[in-house]
Design a protein around this motif. Structure first.
Motif, mmCIF file in Angstrom:
data_model
loop_
_atom_site.group_PDB
_atom_site.id
_atom_site.type_symbol
_atom_site.label_atom_id
_atom_site.label_comp_id
_atom_site.label_asym_id
_atom_site.label_seq_id
_atom_site.Cartn_x
_atom_site.Cartn_y
_atom_site.Cartn_z
ATOM 1 N N LYS A 392 0.804 -1.222 0.000
ATOM 2 C CA LYS A 392 0.000 0.000 0.000
ATOM 3 C C LYS A 392 0.840 1.276 0.000
ATOM 4 N N TYR A 393 2.018 1.168 0.609
ATOM 5 C CA TYR A 393 2.816 2.370 0.799
ATOM 6 C C TYR A 393 4.249 2.155 0.319
ATOM 7 N N SER A 394 4.922 3.276 0.092
ATOM 8 C CA SER A 394 6.341 3.249 -0.242
ATOM 9 C C SER A 394 7.051 4.278 0.617
ATOM 10 N N LYS A 395 8.216 3.870 1.148
ATOM 11 C CA LYS A 395 9.004 4.809 1.925
ATOM 12 C C LYS A 395 9.809 5.756 1.029
ATOM 13 N N ASN A 396 9.825 5.448 -0.239
ATOM 14 C CA ASN A 396 10.476 6.341 -1.202
ATOM 15 C C ASN A 396 9.440 7.346 -1.695
ATOM 16 N N LEU A 397 9.495 8.549 -1.153
ATOM 17 C CA LEU A 397 8.474 9.560 -1.472
ATOM 18 C C LEU A 397 8.495 9.966 -2.939
ATOM 19 N N LYS A 398 9.559 9.701 -3.630
ATOM 20 C CA LYS A 398 9.628 10.026 -5.062
ATOM 21 C C LYS A 398 8.628 9.205 -5.860
ATOM 22 N N ALA A 412 9.532 27.258 3.810
ATOM 23 C CA ALA A 412 8.871 28.165 4.765
ATOM 24 C C ALA A 412 8.097 27.383 5.820
ATOM 25 N N THR A 413 7.450 26.294 5.397
ATOM 26 C CA THR A 413 6.589 25.543 6.328
ATOM 27 C C THR A 413 7.236 24.265 6.830
ATOM 28 N N LYS A 414 8.381 23.907 6.208
ATOM 29 C CA LYS A 414 9.051 22.661 6.548
ATOM 30 C C LYS A 414 8.131 21.456 6.343
ATOM 31 N N LYS A 415 7.304 21.541 5.296
ATOM 32 C CA LYS A 415 6.398 20.453 4.963
ATOM 33 C C LYS A 415 6.773 19.870 3.608
ATOM 34 N N ILE A 416 6.543 18.557 3.479
ATOM 35 C CA ILE A 416 6.778 17.896 2.206
ATOM 36 C C ILE A 416 5.502 18.018 1.388
ATOM 37 N N VAL A 417 5.639 18.579 0.199
ATOM 38 C CA VAL A 417 4.461 18.839 -0.642
ATOM 39 C C VAL A 417 4.747 18.397 -2.068
ATOM 40 N N THR A 418 3.656 18.226 -2.817
ATOM 41 C CA THR A 418 3.766 17.914 -4.236
ATOM 42 C C THR A 418 3.377 19.168 -5.025
ATOM 43 N N ILE A 419 4.259 19.588 -5.940
ATOM 44 C CA ILE A 419 3.979 20.810 -6.728
ATOM 45 C C ILE A 419 4.162 20.497 -8.205
ATOM 46 N N ASN A 420 3.680 21.418 -9.006
ATOM 47 C CA ASN A 420 3.943 21.313 -10.443
ATOM 48 C C ASN A 420 5.434 21.538 -10.671
ATOM 49 N N ALA A 421 6.006 20.729 -11.524
ATOM 50 C CA ALA A 421 7.440 20.826 -11.767
ATOM 51 C C ALA A 421 7.835 22.221 -12.227
ATOM 52 N N LYS A 422 6.957 22.886 -12.987
ATOM 53 C CA LYS A 422 7.289 24.209 -13.515
ATOM 54 C C LYS A 422 7.293 25.292 -12.439
ATOM 55 N N TYR A 429 11.569 26.121 -2.355
ATOM 56 C CA TYR A 429 11.518 24.676 -2.215
ATOM 57 C C TYR A 429 12.924 24.060 -2.259
ATOM 58 N N SER A 430 12.990 22.826 -1.762
ATOM 59 C CA SER A 430 14.230 22.043 -1.847
ATOM 60 C C SER A 430 13.873 20.632 -2.275
ATOM 61 N N LYS A 431 14.667 20.093 -3.187
ATOM 62 C CA LYS A 431 14.440 18.708 -3.615
ATOM 63 C C LYS A 431 15.032 17.706 -2.618
ATOM 64 N N ASP A 432 15.818 18.210 -1.683
ATOM 65 C CA ASP A 432 16.336 17.345 -0.621
ATOM 66 C C ASP A 432 15.290 17.286 0.488
ATOM 67 N N LEU A 433 14.553 16.198 0.545
ATOM 68 C CA LEU A 433 13.442 16.100 1.484
ATOM 69 C C LEU A 433 13.903 16.088 2.936
ATOM 70 N N ASP A 434 15.177 15.797 3.174
ATOM 71 C CA ASP A 434 15.695 15.837 4.549
ATOM 72 C C ASP A 434 15.655 17.249 5.115
ATOM 73 N N ASP A 435 15.548 18.233 4.228
ATOM 74 C CA ASP A 435 15.468 19.621 4.700
ATOM 75 C C ASP A 435 14.171 19.890 5.444
ATOM 76 N N CYS A 436 13.222 18.978 5.329
ATOM 77 C CA CYS A 436 11.949 19.143 6.038
ATOM 78 C C CYS A 436 11.920 18.393 7.371
ATOM 79 N N LYS A 437 13.015 17.759 7.658
ATOM 80 C CA LYS A 437 13.038 17.061 8.946
ATOM 81 C C LYS A 437 13.145 18.060 10.078
#
Length: 516
Positions: A392-398, A412-422, A429-437
């Motif tokens: 059901k789930y994957s630990k790989n958020l990608k 700004a919010t330190k939240k992991i979000v999905t956005i339009n690539a453009k 934003y940061s593509k390094d998701l560890d920045d939201c830890k």
């Protein structure tokens, strides 16, 4: 017999089968009759014309002399037979009949006298459970034909464990019409053999029934055995095999040993093997046995390390041993059930036995949260770690990304979000998701200010902070008290200030008068 075995091993298969059947026909009857070897037989009326032993088939006293070893339980009213069931703790008597069957008329010339006559008994030391053990008697003489005759009686071990057969020292006695009557045979009876005789135990035995005799001896059946038991108590009153307890609590363990065998057991060693994390409480050991009058008395430590020598115990003797131990603190436990199995071992000359008691300590923990990609919805969600299912789930958020969507850390919010690539912007934003830890926080004492503060764990510096919060609980230092001021003091202060002002004015006027 070795030649027969060699013949069978070298023969073709069909011949081997035939030889085996012939061998069975020869061997089985001897095994059933339990005597040997096969030899010529005689009658009481027509004895042998040479020295031979126990070959008369119609002896008025014993019947067929080839069956010359018999056994019975050593109690009043019991009768001799070929078989008995051996019971631990009981004593049994074996009777062996010996008779030189040579005619009396041959004694005068010396032809009928047996020389170097010996009796050798085979008494097994240990009998395994279920085994019908043979007790064999062997009568031999240097001029007898055959040289040795033998017979067997049987004792069966019907118990569930091994038993030991112990000769009762000095019990082997001769019954005879001669001077040897009542004499005791040496212990070589059970090794190389003991001399028989008539006038003396010199090995010379004339032929004829009047020179015959018996050798009777006794043996005891021993079965060294014992039981052990391990119990635990959370209140010092109720003893059980399994219990539940609180972290950090103190328990009592009780060890029980009992000699259930038929022999004394010496140097009985007791040892308790505590599970990891459970600690023995020094000075808590107590023992109760016959030497303490059955009352618990304090004894030395060592039960959980080198062990404890509890001494010697007669059959049915027992010992009880108690001590206290402490369970680990809650912080040292894992979430869920923590099972502590305590093993008690008793070692005796008959081997060792173990028993155990189990204590369970429950630790309830808040569920650990993890951020995963929900595969069905392609959404990033937070779930309990225990609910994670790779279907059901994957630990790989990608895995939640689509061709036009990307998963990023919103700075700004330190939240992991999905956005339009453009819409990706490195300032937002940061593509390094560890920045939201979220940095791990710790509460410390700031040494310079003596204030308790919360900082990121990564910021901890031993020169600035300490985790010992008691360092921030010191009583503030009270500043020294300033002097009290009153009305008189104010007047004096004003007069002093006026004098200074007047002096300055005079100085300025004098300078002007001089044209300076």
């Amino acid at each position: 017999m070795s030649k027969l075995h060699s013949l069978i091993s070298r023969a073709p298969k069909r011949f081997t089968a035939v030889v085996a059947m012939i061998a069975a026909a020869i061997i089985v009857p001897a095994a059933v009759l339990a005597w040997g070897p096969n030899r010529p037989t005689f009658t009481f009326e027509e004895p042998a014309p040479y020295v031979t032993f126990n070959s008369i088939t119609n002896n008025p006293d014993v019947g067929d002399e080839r069956n010359f070893v018999r056994i019975k339980e050593d109690v009043a009213g019991s009768t001799y037979g070929d078989n008995v069931n051996l019971t631990p703790g009981k004593v049994y008597e074996v009777s062996v009949y010996y008779h030189n069957n040579a005619k009396t008329s041959l004694n005068a010339s010396g032809v009928g006298i047996a020389h170097n006559t010996k009796l050798r008994m085979e008494l097994p030391g240990v009998v395994k459970s279920g085994v019908n053990a043979a007790l064999a008697g062997n009568i031999s003489a240097s001029n007898a034909n055959p040289g040795t005759v033998y017979d067997e009686a049987y004792g069966k071990n019907a118990t569930s464990g091994d038993i030991a057969l112990r000769y009762v020292t000095g019990s082997a006695k001769v019954t005879s019409n001669g001077a040897v009557n009542g004499q005791t045979l040496p212990d070589t009876l059970f090794t190389t053999g003991a001399n028989l005789g008539y006038d003396s135990l010199n090995g010379d035995l004339p032929g004829c029934n009047q020179f015959a005799g018996y050798v009777n001896f006794k043996f005891r059946v021993d079965q060294p055995d014992f039981t052990v038991k391990k119990e635990v108590s959370t209140d010092g009153k109720t003893w059980v095999k399994t219990a539940t307890a609180e972290a950090g609590s103190t328990l009592q363990y009780r060890l029980t040993y009992q000699n259930t065998g038929t022999t004394q057991q010496d140097n009985v060693s007791l040892r308790d093997m505590l599970p990891a994390g459970v600690t023995y409480q020094a000075g808590s050991s107590l023992i109760a046995n016959s030497t303490t009058g059955g009352q618990y008395k304090a004894t030395i430590d060592g039960i959980t390390t080198t062990g404890y020598n509890a001494g010697s115990y007669q059959p049915k003797g027992n010992a009880f041993f108690k001590f206290s131990a402490k369970l680990p603190a809650k912080d040292a436990l894992k979430c869920g059930d923590n099972i502590f199995k305590n093993v008690f071992r008793t070692t005796t000359s008959a081997g060792y036995k173990e028993d155990d008691a189990t204590v369970t300590v429950k630790k309830t923990c808040e569920p650990t949260k993890i951020v995963v990609c929900e595969l069905a919805t392609k959404k990033i969600v937070t779930i309990n770690e225990s609910d994670f299912n790779p279907a059901k789930y994957s630990k790989n958020l990608k895995d939640c990304e689509t061709p036009d969507k990307i998963v990023v850390c919103e700075l700004a919010t330190k939240k992991i979000v999905t956005i339009n690539a453009k819409d990706f912007d490195t300032k937002k934003y940061s593509k390094d998701l560890d920045d939201c830890k979220t940095p791990e926080k710790i509460t410390v004492c700031e040494i310079a200010t003596k204030q308790i503060v919360t900082i990121d764990k990564s910021q901890f510096n031993e020169t600035k902070y300490t985790t010992d919060l008691s360092k921030c609980s010191e009583t503030p230092v009270t500043p020294p008290e300033l002097p009290q001021t009153g009305a008189g003091d104010n007047i004096l202060a004003a007069l002093g200030l006026g004098s200074i002002v007047a002096g300055v004015a005079y100085y300025i006027a004098s300078r002007r008068a001089l044209g300076l």
